[in-house]
Enzyme design. Structure first.
Site, short mmCIF file in Angstrom:
data_model
loop_
_atom_site.label_atom_id
_atom_site.label_comp_id
_atom_site.label_asym_id
_atom_site.label_seq_id
_atom_site.Cartn_x
_atom_site.Cartn_y
_atom_site.Cartn_z
CG ASP A 50 45.05 33.21 36.95
OD1 ASP A 50 44.14 32.74 36.37
OD2 ASP A 50 45.56 34.47 36.41
CE1 TYR A 55 48.71 37.29 32.11
CE2 TYR A 55 48.86 35.86 33.86
CZ TYR A 55 48.04 36.61 32.95
OH TYR A 55 46.70 37.12 33.56
CE LYS A 84 43.92 34.27 33.07
NZ LYS A 84 45.21 34.56 33.66
CG HIS A 117 43.88 36.03 28.51
ND1 HIS A 117 45.34 35.73 28.82
CD2 HIS A 117 43.77 37.19 29.42
CE1 HIS A 117 45.93 36.63 29.73
NE2 HIS A 117 44.96 37.42 30.10
N1 LIG Z 1 42.39 37.70 32.85
C1 LIG Z 1 42.99 38.62 32.73
O1 LIG Z 1 42.92 39.41 31.85
C2 LIG Z 1 44.02 39.34 33.91
C3 LIG Z 1 44.31 40.65 33.82
C4 LIG Z 1 44.94 40.75 34.89
C5 LIG Z 1 45.76 40.00 35.85
N2 LIG Z 1 45.13 38.76 35.97
C6 LIG Z 1 45.41 37.95 36.93
O2 LIG Z 1 45.46 38.21 38.20
C7 LIG Z 1 46.40 38.26 38.98
C8 LIG Z 1 46.30 39.61 40.17
O3 LIG Z 1 46.09 40.88 39.31
P1 LIG Z 1 47.11 41.86 39.33
O4 LIG Z 1 48.43 41.30 38.97
O5 LIG Z 1 46.48 43.20 38.55
O6 LIG Z 1 47.55 42.45 40.63
P2 LIG Z 1 46.61 42.38 42.21
O7 LIG Z 1 46.43 41.14 42.65
O8 LIG Z 1 45.74 43.43 42.35
O9 LIG Z 1 48.08 43.28 43.03
C9 LIG Z 1 48.52 44.40 42.90
C10 LIG Z 1 49.65 44.79 43.60
O10 LIG Z 1 49.59 44.69 45.08
C11 LIG Z 1 50.90 44.16 45.62
N3 LIG Z 1 50.61 43.32 46.80
C12 LIG Z 1 50.11 42.27 47.02
N4 LIG Z 1 49.63 41.73 48.26
C13 LIG Z 1 49.84 43.10 48.81
C14 LIG Z 1 49.56 43.38 50.33
N5 LIG Z 1 49.28 42.36 51.13
N6 LIG Z 1 49.73 44.61 50.65
C15 LIG Z 1 50.12 45.68 49.79
N7 LIG Z 1 50.45 45.25 48.56
C16 LIG Z 1 50.12 44.17 47.99
C17 LIG Z 1 51.71 43.44 44.74
O11 LIG Z 1 52.91 43.87 44.71
P3 LIG Z 1 54.12 43.16 45.37
O12 LIG Z 1 54.66 41.71 44.20
O13 LIG Z 1 55.29 43.89 45.13
O14 LIG Z 1 53.64 42.44 46.62
C18 LIG Z 1 50.88 43.75 43.27
O15 LIG Z 1 51.93 44.23 42.51
C19 LIG Z 1 47.43 38.51 37.82
O16 LIG Z 1 48.82 38.24 38.41
C20 LIG Z 1 46.92 37.67 36.78
O17 LIG Z 1 47.54 36.19 37.13
C21 LIG Z 1 44.26 38.32 34.82
#
Ligand SMILES: NC(=O)c1ccc[n+]([C@@H]2O[C@H](COP(=O)([O-])OP(=O)(O)OC[C@H]3O[C@@H](n4cnc5c(N)ncnc54)[C@H](OP(=O)(O)O)[C@@H]3O)[C@@H](O)[C@H]2O)c1
Length: 323
Positions: A50, A55, A84, A117
């Site tokens: 994704d 980004y 997106k 998006h």
């Molecule tokens: N459509 C939209 O508007 C939108 C908005 C937000 C996000 N997204 C997409 O969704 C993806 C994921 O969402 P997000 O980036 O908000 O974060 P998330 O998936 O909720 O992750 C949050 C944090 O958790 C940590 N993490 C990952 N695996 C872990 C584990 N096993 N144990 C503990 N911590 C862990 C990561 O840090 P580390 O890297 O240090 O492991 C990361 O910074 C984004 O990257 C993006 O592609 C889309």
């Protein structure tokens, strides 16, 4: 069955892997990290990636995909890639050029999924976050049904296999679904979703229309300063989640991911850390009991980490509706 390749059928006949690798990182993180993390994610078995124009790392993520195709790890058709359409490109005539720019950066002929998006238009132009002299975002207006028609044309042209939306509330989805002459329904709605914002009502709505709900910030977001309210509690420290993790001999992160997959939600997870990238794919190696699922449902408290407050006064701002 190889659980890692578990897929869900979309309403247009294509399949989406239930676990996706998130690639967003705040701007201070070097772009090369997205390249290395995406390569590693593909090596350990992620097949759904994704990303998004905003980004500003599609070049690196595309390079990672190219390199894993070149070394024989995967074929292009085994990768499910989502991009997106950013808010500055919602005017119908800007949609195809925006997708073509992403494809050029990615060095791909097509994406698997292209999403609107966020349903708030911003001033068209080169600036991805156009601001006035007071630092306020410059917004614009657009009829999202016309934007949708431009996405339908991109699908017909073969630039994307599937089309969908992100951050739409159920009324905005209904508007598209009820549009005169609708050619393709959105295949998904990608929204923030985790145990503190479980989106039960939106999930039911989406399921009733054969629209897949894709969860982002499934671990409670990256808590990026300036974007996320730092007073919100940290999801992975929740006592119920931690107790269920302990009981199942898993981490709270894996429990939060497994919860989504078991309730029929396609789930994104971002990590740029090799140990955690490997850990996250183990979501397929255990199961939560109905009691555990119910207990996690019980900690919902409607906490939205990504409030996207710049759009709050815009008529398209999605979070003024209950769901
Ligand atoms: N459509 C939209 O508007 C939108 C908005 C937000 C996000 N997204 C997409 O969704 C993806 C994921 O969402 P997000 O980036 O908000 O974060 P998330 O998936 O909720 O992750 C949050 C944090 O958790 C940590 N993490 C990952 N695996 C872990 C584990 N096993 N144990 C503990 N911590 C862990 C990561 O840090 P580390 O890297 O240090 O492991 C990361 O910074 C984004 O990257 C993006 O592609 C889309």
């Amino acid at each position: 069955m190889d659980l890692k390749s578990q897929k869900v059928k979309l309403n247009d006949g294509h399949f989406i892997p239930v676990l996706g690798f998130g690639t967003y990182a705040p701007e201070e993180v070097p772009k090369s990290e997205a390249l290395e993390a995406t390569k590693f994610a593909i090596e350990v078995g992620f097949r759904h990636i994704d990303c998004a124009r905003v980004y500003q790392n599609e070049q690196q993520v595309g390079q990672a995909i190219q390199s894993k195709i070149a070394d024989g790890t995967v074929k292009r058709e085994e990768i499910f890639y989502t991009s997106k359409l950013w808010c500055t490109f919602l005017q119908p005539d800007l949609v195809r050029p925006a997708l073509e720019k992403s494809l050029k950066d990615l060095q791909l002929d097509y994406v698997d999924l292209y999403l609107i998006h966020f349903p708030v238009a911003m001033k068209p132009g080169e600036e991805l976050l156009p601001k006035d002299e007071n630092g306020k975002m410059i917004l614009d207006s657009v009829d999202l049904c016309r934007t949708w028609e431009a996405l339908e044309k991109c699908k017909d042209a073969g630039l994307t296999k599937s089309i969908g939306v992100s951050n739409f509330n159920h009324k905005q989805l209904e508007k598209i679904l009820n549009k005169q002459g609708l050619k393709y329904k959105p295949v998904c709605n990608q929204v923030e979703c985790h145990p503190y914002l479980n989106q039960n009502k939106l999930l039911d709505f989406c399921k009733s229309h054969d629209i897949v709900l894709v969860a982002y910030s499934a671990l409670g977001s990256q808590r990026v300063k300036g974007w996320i309210n730092q007073n919100h509690p940290v999801l992975l420290e929740d006592p119920v989640l931690c107790a269920i993790a302990k009981k199942n001999k898993q981490t709270p992160a894996l429990v939060a991911l497994r919860y989504q997959i078991q309730r029929g939600v396609v789930t994104l997870i971002k990590s740029f850390n090799k140990k955690r990238i490997k850990e996250n794919i183990q979501v397929f190696d255990f199961e939560l009991s109905p009691e555990d699922m119910k207990a996690i449902d019980g900690i919902n408290r409607n906490i939205r980490y990504n409030e996207i407050l710049f759009g709050v006064d815009h008529p398209g701002y999605p979070y003024s509706e209950e769901y």
